[in-house]
Design a protein around this motif. Structure first.
Motif, PDB file in Angstrom:
ATOM      1  N   UNK A  19      23.133   3.499  15.612  1.00 55.65           N
ATOM      2  CA  UNK A  19      24.020   3.663  16.746  1.00 55.65           C
ATOM      3  C   UNK A  19      24.996   2.482  16.814  1.00 55.65           C
TER       4      UNK A  19
ATOM      5  N   UNK B 194      13.295   5.525  19.994  1.00 56.56           N
ATOM      6  CA  UNK B 194      12.868   4.441  19.104  1.00 56.56           C
ATOM      7  C   UNK B 194      12.481   3.207  19.909  1.00 56.56           C
ATOM      8  N   UNK B 195      13.230   2.981  21.004  1.00 58.56           N
ATOM      9  CA  UNK B 195      12.877   1.826  21.838  1.00 58.56           C
ATOM     10  C   UNK B 195      11.472   1.999  22.393  1.00 58.56           C
TER      11      UNK B 195
ATOM     12  N   UNK C 216      14.866  -5.653  21.770  1.00 57.71           N
ATOM     13  CA  UNK C 216      14.323  -4.336  21.433  1.00 57.71           C
ATOM     14  C   UNK C 216      15.400  -3.271  21.493  1.00 57.71           C
ATOM     15  N   UNK C 217      16.250  -3.376  22.505  1.00 55.38           N
ATOM     16  CA  UNK C 217      17.344  -2.415  22.613  1.00 55.38           C
ATOM     17  C   UNK C 217      18.268  -2.507  21.400  1.00 55.38           C
TER      18      UNK C 217
ATOM     19  N   UNK D 278      17.599  -3.642  18.463  1.00 53.60           N
ATOM     20  CA  UNK D 278      16.931  -3.205  17.239  1.00 53.60           C
ATOM     21  C   UNK D 278      16.835  -1.687  17.170  1.00 53.60           C
ATOM     22  N   UNK D 279      16.556  -1.055  18.310  1.00 52.02           N
ATOM     23  CA  UNK D 279      16.480   0.409  18.269  1.00 52.02           C
ATOM     24  C   UNK D 279      17.849   1.005  17.963  1.00 52.02           C
ATOM     25  N   UNK D 280      18.918   0.380  18.480  1.00 54.64           N
ATOM     26  CA  UNK D 280      20.246   0.888  18.153  1.00 54.64           C
ATOM     27  C   UNK D 280      20.581   0.649  16.695  1.00 54.64           C
ATOM     28  N   UNK D 281      20.087  -0.441  16.152  1.00 57.79           N
ATOM     29  CA  UNK D 281      20.328  -0.692  14.731  1.00 57.79           C
ATOM     30  C   UNK D 281      19.574   0.316  13.874  1.00 57.79           C
ATOM     31  N   UNK D 282      18.355   0.628  14.244  1.00 57.14           N
ATOM     32  CA  UNK D 282      17.566   1.569  13.449  1.00 57.14           C
ATOM     33  C   UNK D 282      18.166   2.972  13.508  1.00 57.14           C
ATOM     34  N   UNK D 283      18.661   3.369  14.676  1.00 54.25           N
ATOM     35  CA  UNK D 283      19.214   4.708  14.777  1.00 54.25           C
ATOM     36  C   UNK D 283      20.680   4.748  14.356  1.00 54.25           C
TER      37      UNK D 283
ATOM     38  N   UNK E  34      14.307  10.080  16.729  1.00 55.97           N
ATOM     39  CA  UNK E  34      15.079   9.055  16.058  1.00 55.97           C
ATOM     40  C   UNK E  34      16.287   8.632  16.866  1.00 55.97           C
TER      41      UNK E  34
END
Lengths: 297, 213
Positions: A40, B174-175, A30-31, A33-38, B169
């Protein structure tokens, strides 16, 4: 034959369980994926491969289907506790029963008007009340108004509070009270006759009980919404550290835990657990494939 | 800048993915382990996206749960009255029924979301502009599948970001959204399945490049 592989003393568990590995893998994925989406830390391959590893670990843990764990266990716990507290307070004080005007209720919910009801709450009144129970049925207005002067109402009125709340003289009402599950709404049976006024609507009637449940539900949802609001504020304040998906030592720890789990499963008596070892070996393959995509230092 | 609703966006994504799936099927190497794995991932992706499109709005969920709670508690209390239980028995019966109801909510929600999602996606796909017939580059074949799937992924992730809200965002927000929001959670799962399918197809293509048949 407990462990062929020396376990990591710092992994935090002396016998690695597939469910715990699954949970930790989920956090890492999850971490990432969230970095990929933002944007980062853009990367779409490593978290996908870790996802495959997690799928195998889940299959080994015996939960191959849909994700049945609650998405947010802490919020669920908070909501349950808040709802239980609210329900207890409302039941003890009897507020929803007091808020209802007695005229709005169906007559069987009233303490003394059980005669015209198809489902009287006092159906378990002791046998001396039974002939008096049938007596007011041809005269419904007399049953609705509790007047002690009427002879037909005089007989059931001492029996009614005992019919609504179980007393020691009533074996039928006491058995379910003792067989209550432990996590249920605590209902001390000897409290209600004390707090319940004689002419009020009983707390246990269907309508006040349903109102109590709805009020408890809304309080629980309010608490969860408040928690979510606070968490959003905390999230704005947090500063992200390095991504755990880049940490080589984390892969090593995962590998050791999965290996220990597979070694424990390989020599198990049950053939289902032995088959889980094959899944765990696939998970090791996917873990190595994910680690091979890491940039080398 | 498209501000289309979520089901329309997801229907477009599904159309792209269906094209990719058909090209994998046209390649004919269904015995290949990577292609079989990719096909399985894309099939699971379809189911997850259908569920994500069918998630009911929060007020609707609140009303439904409130109504169900009211009816279940009132009904079980009336039943306890009819059975002649005392106050403790009534509380125990209604509490147990309520617990059972809350335990079945996720299971029932999955089915309801799948049903509504199927309907919404069908309605959105009817309004979708007719897409050009696929195979724009005939020489590509299987080699064009990753690009097509990644194109679908871009649309899927932007739909998920729009669903998470423009205010949050950053990565921690997002997490949190991936963990708690029902729609974003399913979209994240779908995104992961899509990435896995792309990875499988790319590994198959890499194997082909290493030792051509």
């Amino acid at each position: 034959m407990r462990s062929l592989v020396r376990e990591d003393p710092f992994s935090g568990e002396n016998r690695p369980r597939a469910a715990a590995i699954d949970r930790d893998l989920h956090a890492v994925i999850t971490d990432a994926q969230s970095r990929d989406w933002s944007a980062d830390r853009p990367d779409r391959v490593i978290f996908a491969r870790l996802g495959q590893a997690r799928r195998r670990v889940r299959a080994a843990a015996g939960r191959g289907g849909a994700d049945r764990r609650p998405a947010d266990p802490f919020a669920v716990l908070l909501g349950a506790v808040t709802g239980l507290l609210t329900a207890t307070v409302l039941l003890l004080t009897g507020i929803p029963a007091k808020m209802l005007p007695p005229g709005d209720l169906p007559p069987h919910a009233l303490p003394s008007g059980n005669a015209p009801a198809p489902a009287p709450p006092a159906g378990n009144t002791p046998s001396p009340a039974q002939p008096a129970d049938n007596a007011p049925s041809p005269a419904p207005p007399a049953g609705n108004a509790p007047s002690p002067a009427q002879p037909a109402d005089n007989a059931p009125s001492p029996a009614q509070p005992a019919g609504n709340a179980p007393s020691p003289a009533q074996p039928a009402g006491d058995v379910p009270a003792n067989a209550m599950p432990a996590g249920d709404v605590p209902a001390p049976a000897d409290v209600f006759p004390v707090t319940l006024p004689a002419d009020a609507v009983p707390v246990i009637a269907p309508l006040p009980l349903a109102l109590t449940a709805v009020a408890a539900l809304w309080t629980a949802l309010l608490a969860v919404a408040l928690l979510r609001h606070l968490r959003r504020r905390w999230d704005r304040a947090t500063v992200d550290g390095p991504a755990p998906i880049d940490d080589h030592y984390r892969y090593v720890a995962f590998r050791r835990r999965i290996e220990a789990c597979a070694a424990a499963a390989r020599h198990h008596r049950s053939h289902r657990r032995r088959a889980a070892a094959i899944d765990l070996e696939y998970a090791l393959d996917w873990l190595a494939a994910a680690q091979s995509e890491l940039p080398r230092h | 800048m498209s501000a289309r609703p979520l089901p329309a966006e997801l229907a477009a994504v599904r159309a792209l993915v269906a094209d990719g799936l058909a090209e994998i099927g046209d390649a004919g190497d269904t015995g290949q382990v990577w292609l079989r794995s990719a096909t399985a991932r894309l099939t699971a992706f379809d189911q997850v996206v259908t569920e994500a499109a069918g998630v009911l709005a929060a007020p609707t969920r609140l009303i439904l749960v409130t109504l169900a709670t009211f009816l279940v508690v009132a009904g079980s209390a009336a039943l306890a009255g009819a059975l002649g239980l005392g106050s403790g028995g009534t509380l125990a019966l209604s509490g147990t029924t309520l617990l059972i109801m809350f335990a079945t909510i996720p299971w029932a929600g999955r089915h309801v979301y799948t049903l509504t999602g199927r309907r919404r996606l069908a309605r959105a796909a009817a309004h979708l502009s007719p897409r050009p017939v696929r195979a724009t580059s005939p020489e590509a074949g299987l080699a064009g599948v990753p690009d097509r799937l990644l194109q679908a992924r871009v649309r899927l992730v932007s739909a998920a970001l729009r669903q998470a809200g423009a205010g949050n965002w950053s990565a921690p927000e997002l997490r949190r959204a991936i963990r708690t929001d029902p729609v974003v959670r399913r979209l994240a799962h779908a995104d992961q399945l899509l990435c896995q399918a792309v990875d499988c197809v790319e590994r198959h293509l890499g194997d082909l490049r290493k030792d051509p048949p």
